[in-house]
Design a protein around this motif. Sequence first.
Motif, PDB file in Angstrom:
ATOM      1  N   MET A   1       0.848  -1.197   0.000  1.00 51.60           N
ATOM      2  CA  MET A   1       0.000   0.000   0.000  1.00 51.60           C
ATOM      3  C   MET A   1       0.878   1.238   0.000  1.00 51.60           C
ATOM      4  O   MET A   1       2.037   1.183   0.424  1.00 51.60           O
ATOM      5  N   PRO A   2       0.375   2.368  -0.477  1.00 50.65           N
ATOM      6  CA  PRO A   2       1.219   3.545  -0.668  1.00 50.65           C
ATOM      7  C   PRO A   2       1.652   4.186   0.643  1.00 50.65           C
ATOM      8  O   PRO A   2       0.837   4.505   1.503  1.00 50.65           O
ATOM      9  N   ASN A   3       2.943   4.347   0.825  1.00 48.79           N
ATOM     10  CA  ASN A   3       3.555   5.217   1.837  1.00 48.79           C
ATOM     11  C   ASN A   3       3.390   4.799   3.299  1.00 48.79           C
ATOM     12  O   ASN A   3       3.979   5.409   4.168  1.00 48.79           O
ATOM     13  N   ALA A  56     -14.261  -3.242   7.697  1.00 52.14           N
ATOM     14  CA  ALA A  56     -14.106  -3.800   6.344  1.00 52.14           C
ATOM     15  C   ALA A  56     -12.629  -3.964   5.990  1.00 52.14           C
ATOM     16  O   ALA A  56     -12.216  -5.000   5.452  1.00 52.14           O
ATOM     17  N   LEU A  57     -11.828  -2.955   6.294  1.00 55.73           N
ATOM     18  CA  LEU A  57     -10.409  -3.031   5.957  1.00 55.73           C
ATOM     19  C   LEU A  57      -9.665  -4.006   6.865  1.00 55.73           C
ATOM     20  O   LEU A  57      -8.740  -4.688   6.418  1.00 55.73           O
ATOM     21  N   ARG A  58     -10.064  -4.102   8.126  1.00 55.40           N
ATOM     22  CA  ARG A  58      -9.458  -5.097   9.003  1.00 55.40           C
ATOM     23  C   ARG A  58      -9.744  -6.506   8.475  1.00 55.40           C
ATOM     24  O   ARG A  58      -8.872  -7.375   8.473  1.00 55.40           O
ATOM     25  N   MET A  59     -10.976  -6.729   8.016  1.00 56.65           N
ATOM     26  CA  MET A  59     -11.335  -8.042   7.472  1.00 56.65           C
ATOM     27  C   MET A  59     -10.593  -8.319   6.177  1.00 56.65           C
ATOM     28  O   MET A  59     -10.085  -9.424   5.962  1.00 56.65           O
ATOM     29  N   GLU A  76     -21.309  11.410   4.930  1.00 57.21           N
ATOM     30  CA  GLU A  76     -20.021  11.899   5.424  1.00 57.21           C
ATOM     31  C   GLU A  76     -19.109  10.727   5.799  1.00 57.21           C
ATOM     32  O   GLU A  76     -17.934  10.690   5.422  1.00 57.21           O
ATOM     33  N   ARG A  77     -19.656   9.749   6.519  1.00 59.51           N
ATOM     34  CA  ARG A  77     -18.855   8.582   6.886  1.00 59.51           C
ATOM     35  C   ARG A  77     -18.468   7.773   5.651  1.00 59.51           C
ATOM     36  O   ARG A  77     -17.353   7.258   5.560  1.00 59.51           O
ATOM     37  N   PHE A  78     -19.393   7.682   4.702  1.00 56.47           N
ATOM     38  CA  PHE A  78     -19.106   6.976   3.459  1.00 56.47           C
ATOM     39  C   PHE A  78     -17.929   7.627   2.734  1.00 56.47           C
ATOM     40  O   PHE A  78     -17.025   6.934   2.246  1.00 56.47           O
ATOM     41  N   GLY A  79     -17.919   8.939   2.697  1.00 54.85           N
ATOM     42  CA  GLY A  79     -16.819   9.649   2.052  1.00 54.85           C
ATOM     43  C   GLY A  79     -15.488   9.378   2.724  1.00 54.85           C
ATOM     44  O   GLY A  79     -14.458   9.179   2.054  1.00 54.85           O
ATOM     45  N   LYS A  80     -15.486   9.355   4.054  1.00 55.76           N
ATOM     46  CA  LYS A  80     -14.250   9.028   4.778  1.00 55.76           C
ATOM     47  C   LYS A  80     -13.829   7.586   4.487  1.00 55.76           C
ATOM     48  O   LYS A  80     -12.643   7.305   4.320  1.00 55.76           O
ATOM     49  N   ALA A  81     -14.813   6.681   4.441  1.00 52.45           N
ATOM     50  CA  ALA A  81     -14.499   5.279   4.149  1.00 52.45           C
ATOM     51  C   ALA A  81     -13.822   5.149   2.786  1.00 52.45           C
ATOM     52  O   ALA A  81     -12.827   4.433   2.639  1.00 52.45           O
ATOM     53  N   LEU A  82     -14.343   5.842   1.778  1.00 55.93           N
ATOM     54  CA  LEU A  82     -13.746   5.776   0.447  1.00 55.93           C
ATOM     55  C   LEU A  82     -12.287   6.227   0.483  1.00 55.93           C
ATOM     56  O   LEU A  82     -11.415   5.626  -0.162  1.00 55.93           O
ATOM     57  N   GLY A  83     -12.017   7.289   1.242  1.00 57.38           N
ATOM     58  CA  GLY A  83     -10.646   7.780   1.355  1.00 57.38           C
ATOM     59  C   GLY A  83      -9.725   6.761   1.999  1.00 57.38           C
ATOM     60  O   GLY A  83      -8.599   6.521   1.513  1.00 57.38           O
ATOM     61  N   PHE A  84     -10.193   6.149   3.063  1.00 56.95           N
ATOM     62  CA  PHE A  84      -9.371   5.144   3.741  1.00 56.95           C
ATOM     63  C   PHE A  84      -9.183   3.892   2.872  1.00 56.95           C
ATOM     64  O   PHE A  84      -8.114   3.280   2.870  1.00 56.95           O
ATOM     65  N   ILE A  85     -10.231   3.514   2.133  1.00 58.88           N
ATOM     66  CA  ILE A  85     -10.105   2.352   1.238  1.00 58.88           C
ATOM     67  C   ILE A  85      -9.068   2.638   0.152  1.00 58.88           C
ATOM     68  O   ILE A  85      -8.226   1.780  -0.174  1.00 58.88           O
ATOM     69  N   ARG A  86      -9.107   3.848  -0.406  1.00 60.41           N
ATOM     70  CA  ARG A  86      -8.098   4.218  -1.412  1.00 60.41           C
ATOM     71  C   ARG A  86      -6.703   4.171  -0.808  1.00 60.41           C
ATOM     72  O   ARG A  86      -5.756   3.667  -1.420  1.00 60.41           O
ATOM     73  N   GLU A  87      -6.560   4.704   0.390  1.00 62.94           N
ATOM     74  CA  GLU A  87      -5.243   4.738   1.044  1.00 62.94           C
ATOM     75  C   GLU A  87      -4.724   3.328   1.309  1.00 62.94           C
ATOM     76  O   GLU A  87      -3.516   3.072   1.270  1.00 62.94           O
ATOM     77  N   SER A  88      -5.648   2.390   1.555  1.00 61.63           N
ATOM     78  CA  SER A  88      -5.244   1.009   1.847  1.00 61.63           C
ATOM     79  C   SER A  88      -4.772   0.265   0.606  1.00 61.63           C
ATOM     80  O   SER A  88      -4.106  -0.761   0.704  1.00 61.63           O
ATOM     81  N   GLY A  89      -5.161   0.769  -0.575  1.00 67.46           N
ATOM     82  CA  GLY A  89      -4.841   0.070  -1.817  1.00 67.46           C
ATOM     83  C   GLY A  89      -5.722  -1.139  -2.072  1.00 67.46           C
ATOM     84  O   GLY A  89      -5.391  -1.989  -2.904  1.00 67.46           O
TER      85      GLY A  89
END
Length: 201
Positions: A1-3, A56-59, A76-89
Amino acid sequence: MPNTSMEVLFETMRSYAAEHHVPIMEEQGIDELLALLRQQKPLRLLELGTAIGYSALRMADALPDVSIDTIERDEERFGKALGFIRESGMESRVRAICADALELDIAELSPYYDAMFIDAAKGQYERFFDKYESLLSPGGIIYCDNMSMHGMAEQPIKEVPRRKRTMIRNIRSFRERMDKHPGFDCELLPVGDGLLVCRKK
């Protein structure tokens, strides 16, 4: 995953959740859930209640072969989730859907799942079950968090705050129904905030 490592990302998510009062699974509960999922080895999993995408990302991290569909109605939470999912790769394995799970057309989802994780509106678990149970494969498992609700589900109803009594009655009704359900073998595990594990016969 990036960085960054996944552990650093998870710590960032835990800090965000604490700062912004976003409910995420207690560590004991998610550790037990991940242990059970590692034993089960599902290939397709449906989650109701993404929040910021922590569980979801832990699983996804614990199960490298799983594909996850996760549903969240709060934009709002959905938007944050999308950001974290992108960051996770992990965009290729974790698909987040912004919708009310009780209103979503299930035709938009996979025709079957090996596992489901319900961690959405606590008073609506029976309705979630009734809507999505048909998508669970025989031998599949439904995992339900917050079945204790910080001990309130075990208290006399008169000791439960009035504004929470309907929710607690609904949780109790769901627990009792699943305990007697002819199509499922269920066990309530006293970990985290109470994890109900129901295997479809």
